[in-house]
Motif scaffolding. Structure first.
Motif, PDB file in Angstrom:
ATOM      1  N   LEU A 236      26.477  44.009  51.691  1.00 52.67           N
ATOM      2  CA  LEU A 236      27.818  44.514  51.414  1.00 52.67           C
ATOM      3  C   LEU A 236      27.757  45.360  50.151  1.00 52.67           C
ATOM      4  O   LEU A 236      27.235  44.914  49.126  1.00 52.67           O
ATOM      5  CB  LEU A 236      28.785  43.346  51.205  1.00 52.67           C
ATOM      6  CG  LEU A 236      30.222  43.703  50.836  1.00 52.67           C
ATOM      7  CD1 LEU A 236      30.918  44.407  51.992  1.00 52.67           C
ATOM      8  CD2 LEU A 236      30.981  42.436  50.438  1.00 52.67           C
ATOM      9  N   VAL A 237      28.277  46.581  50.222  1.00 54.69           N
ATOM     10  CA  VAL A 237      28.325  47.469  49.063  1.00 54.69           C
ATOM     11  C   VAL A 237      29.795  47.649  48.693  1.00 54.69           C
ATOM     12  O   VAL A 237      30.609  48.049  49.534  1.00 54.69           O
ATOM     13  CB  VAL A 237      27.651  48.833  49.365  1.00 54.69           C
ATOM     14  CG1 VAL A 237      27.753  49.757  48.160  1.00 54.69           C
ATOM     15  CG2 VAL A 237      26.190  48.618  49.769  1.00 54.69           C
ATOM     16  N   ILE A 238      30.130  47.322  47.450  1.00 51.55           N
ATOM     17  CA  ILE A 238      31.512  47.385  46.968  1.00 51.55           C
ATOM     18  C   ILE A 238      31.596  48.464  45.893  1.00 51.55           C
ATOM     19  O   ILE A 238      30.858  48.424  44.905  1.00 51.55           O
ATOM     20  CB  ILE A 238      31.952  46.022  46.384  1.00 51.55           C
ATOM     21  CG1 ILE A 238      31.772  44.924  47.436  1.00 51.55           C
ATOM     22  CG2 ILE A 238      33.399  46.082  45.901  1.00 51.55           C
ATOM     23  CD1 ILE A 238      31.945  43.510  46.893  1.00 51.55           C
ATOM     24  N   PHE A 239      32.495  49.426  46.095  1.00 53.17           N
ATOM     25  CA  PHE A 239      32.588  50.562  45.182  1.00 53.17           C
ATOM     26  C   PHE A 239      33.995  51.134  45.209  1.00 53.17           C
ATOM     27  O   PHE A 239      34.788  50.834  46.098  1.00 53.17           O
ATOM     28  CB  PHE A 239      31.576  51.643  45.567  1.00 53.17           C
ATOM     29  CG  PHE A 239      31.791  52.196  46.948  1.00 53.17           C
ATOM     30  CD1 PHE A 239      32.564  53.330  47.149  1.00 53.17           C
ATOM     31  CD2 PHE A 239      31.237  51.567  48.053  1.00 53.17           C
ATOM     32  CE1 PHE A 239      32.764  53.839  48.427  1.00 53.17           C
ATOM     33  CE2 PHE A 239      31.441  52.062  49.332  1.00 53.17           C
ATOM     34  CZ  PHE A 239      32.212  53.200  49.520  1.00 53.17           C
ATOM     35  N   GLY A 240      34.302  51.950  44.220  1.00 52.49           N
ATOM     36  CA  GLY A 240      35.621  52.564  44.211  1.00 52.49           C
ATOM     37  C   GLY A 240      35.748  53.661  43.187  1.00 52.49           C
ATOM     38  O   GLY A 240      34.821  53.940  42.424  1.00 52.49           O
ATOM     39  N   ASN A 241      36.936  54.254  43.203  1.00 57.43           N
ATOM     40  CA  ASN A 241      37.273  55.323  42.277  1.00 57.43           C
ATOM     41  C   ASN A 241      38.753  55.177  41.954  1.00 57.43           C
ATOM     42  O   ASN A 241      39.594  55.299  42.848  1.00 57.43           O
ATOM     43  CB  ASN A 241      36.987  56.688  42.916  1.00 57.43           C
ATOM     44  CG  ASN A 241      37.242  57.828  41.975  1.00 57.43           C
ATOM     45  OD1 ASN A 241      38.057  57.740  41.067  1.00 57.43           O
ATOM     46  ND2 ASN A 241      36.547  58.928  42.186  1.00 57.43           N
TER      47      ASN A 241
ATOM     48  N   LEU B  91      43.903  43.394  46.907  1.00 63.58           N
ATOM     49  CA  LEU B  91      43.075  42.385  47.558  1.00 63.58           C
ATOM     50  C   LEU B  91      42.020  43.058  48.444  1.00 63.58           C
ATOM     51  O   LEU B  91      40.947  42.516  48.660  1.00 63.58           O
ATOM     52  CB  LEU B  91      43.938  41.441  48.405  1.00 63.58           C
ATOM     53  CG  LEU B  91      43.216  40.292  49.094  1.00 63.58           C
ATOM     54  CD1 LEU B  91      42.541  39.382  48.069  1.00 63.58           C
ATOM     55  CD2 LEU B  91      44.184  39.496  49.943  1.00 63.58           C
ATOM     56  N   ASP B  92      42.322  44.244  48.938  1.00 67.03           N
ATOM     57  CA  ASP B  92      41.415  44.973  49.824  1.00 67.03           C
ATOM     58  C   ASP B  92      40.661  46.101  49.123  1.00 67.03           C
ATOM     59  O   ASP B  92      39.885  46.812  49.761  1.00 67.03           O
ATOM     60  CB  ASP B  92      42.213  45.558  50.986  1.00 67.03           C
ATOM     61  CG  ASP B  92      42.759  44.465  51.880  1.00 67.03           C
ATOM     62  OD1 ASP B  92      41.957  43.811  52.553  1.00 67.03           O
ATOM     63  OD2 ASP B  92      43.988  44.258  51.884  1.00 67.03           O
ATOM     64  N   LEU B  93      40.916  46.292  47.867  1.00 73.62           N
ATOM     65  CA  LEU B  93      40.224  47.317  47.090  1.00 73.62           C
ATOM     66  C   LEU B  93      39.411  46.632  46.001  1.00 73.62           C
ATOM     67  O   LEU B  93      39.787  45.553  45.553  1.00 73.62           O
ATOM     68  CB  LEU B  93      41.238  48.286  46.459  1.00 73.62           C
ATOM     69  CG  LEU B  93      42.057  49.107  47.449  1.00 73.62           C
ATOM     70  CD1 LEU B  93      43.133  49.887  46.721  1.00 73.62           C
ATOM     71  CD2 LEU B  93      41.173  50.039  48.259  1.00 73.62           C
ATOM     72  N   PRO B  94      38.323  47.170  45.535  1.00 72.80           N
ATOM     73  CA  PRO B  94      37.747  48.457  45.872  1.00 72.80           C
ATOM     74  C   PRO B  94      37.219  48.478  47.313  1.00 72.80           C
ATOM     75  O   PRO B  94      37.196  47.476  48.017  1.00 72.80           O
ATOM     76  CB  PRO B  94      36.625  48.644  44.862  1.00 72.80           C
ATOM     77  CG  PRO B  94      36.344  47.295  44.310  1.00 72.80           C
ATOM     78  CD  PRO B  94      37.550  46.463  44.522  1.00 72.80           C
ATOM     79  N   MET B  95      36.774  49.668  47.720  1.00 68.99           N
ATOM     80  CA  MET B  95      36.279  49.868  49.079  1.00 68.99           C
ATOM     81  C   MET B  95      35.010  49.050  49.299  1.00 68.99           C
ATOM     82  O   MET B  95      34.248  48.789  48.370  1.00 68.99           O
ATOM     83  CB  MET B  95      35.986  51.352  49.313  1.00 68.99           C
ATOM     84  CG  MET B  95      37.224  52.206  49.278  1.00 68.99           C
ATOM     85  SD  MET B  95      36.880  53.957  49.538  1.00 68.99           S
ATOM     86  CE  MET B  95      36.477  54.455  47.862  1.00 68.99           C
ATOM     87  N   ARG B  96      34.828  48.666  50.567  1.00 71.85           N
ATOM     88  CA  ARG B  96      33.657  47.876  50.941  1.00 71.85           C
ATOM     89  C   ARG B  96      33.043  48.468  52.201  1.00 71.85           C
ATOM     90  O   ARG B  96      33.755  48.809  53.148  1.00 71.85           O
ATOM     91  CB  ARG B  96      34.061  46.425  51.211  1.00 71.85           C
ATOM     92  CG  ARG B  96      34.659  45.752  49.990  1.00 71.85           C
ATOM     93  CD  ARG B  96      35.192  44.359  50.291  1.00 71.85           C
ATOM     94  NE  ARG B  96      35.954  44.224  51.517  1.00 71.85           N
ATOM     95  CZ  ARG B  96      37.260  44.454  51.646  1.00 71.85           C
ATOM     96  NH1 ARG B  96      37.955  44.862  50.610  1.00 71.85           N
ATOM     97  NH2 ARG B  96      37.873  44.275  52.795  1.00 71.85           N
TER      98      ARG B  96
END
Length: 148
Positions: free
Chosen positions: A73-78, A94-99
């Protein structure tokens, strides 16, 4: 840091549990799970997003004497993308950052993520359409690069 990562993984797992299969966008990768996840992380960092975690679920299973096929699983965001969504409805946090999940299934490597439109519908979010469009385009581009 370990507690933070464990909490992040738990939250990601809880929110993902309610995601229906039809809300997923998936594609096959020609490479292994590790190589696909490596390319995804490289693309995320190259795009200027923040990498929060890379979770090796198979290693976690192995640590308790159980087995899983390779699954990462890779979890990342902006914040330029996610902030407008959370301003519209903080529960979307709850659903962010993107996965993005990369896994082995029937001898194939798969890469997938929840369609941002499903997130938008789950919280009936209005007024953040540009952010959802940016998120969808970014996920499409990043996973396409990773799957090559």
């Amino acid at each position: 840091m370990k507690t933070f990562t464990t909490t992040l993984v738990l939250l990601a797992s809880l929110s993902t549990a309610s995601v229906a299969a039809e809300d997923w966008i998936t594609r096959e990768s020609a490479s292994s799970v590790d190589a696909t996840a490596d390319r995804l992380v490289e693309a995320v960092e190259g795009a200027g997003a923040t990498l929060f975690a890379r979770v090796d679920h198979a290693a976690g299973a192995q640590s308790v004497g159980q087995e899983l096929p390779p699954t990462t699983l890779v979890i990342f965001g902006n914040p330029k993308v996610g902030t407008a969504i959370m301003q519209a409805d903080p529960r979307a946090g709850l659903d962010l950052p993107m996965r993005v999940l990369v896994w082995q299934e029937d001898g194939r490597t798969m890469i997938g993520y929840e369609d941002p439109e499903a997130l938008k519908a789950r919280y009936a979010i209005e007024g953040a359409d540009p952010s959802f469009a940016t998120m969808a385009a970014a996920l499409e581009k990043l996973t396409t690069v990773a799957a090559e």
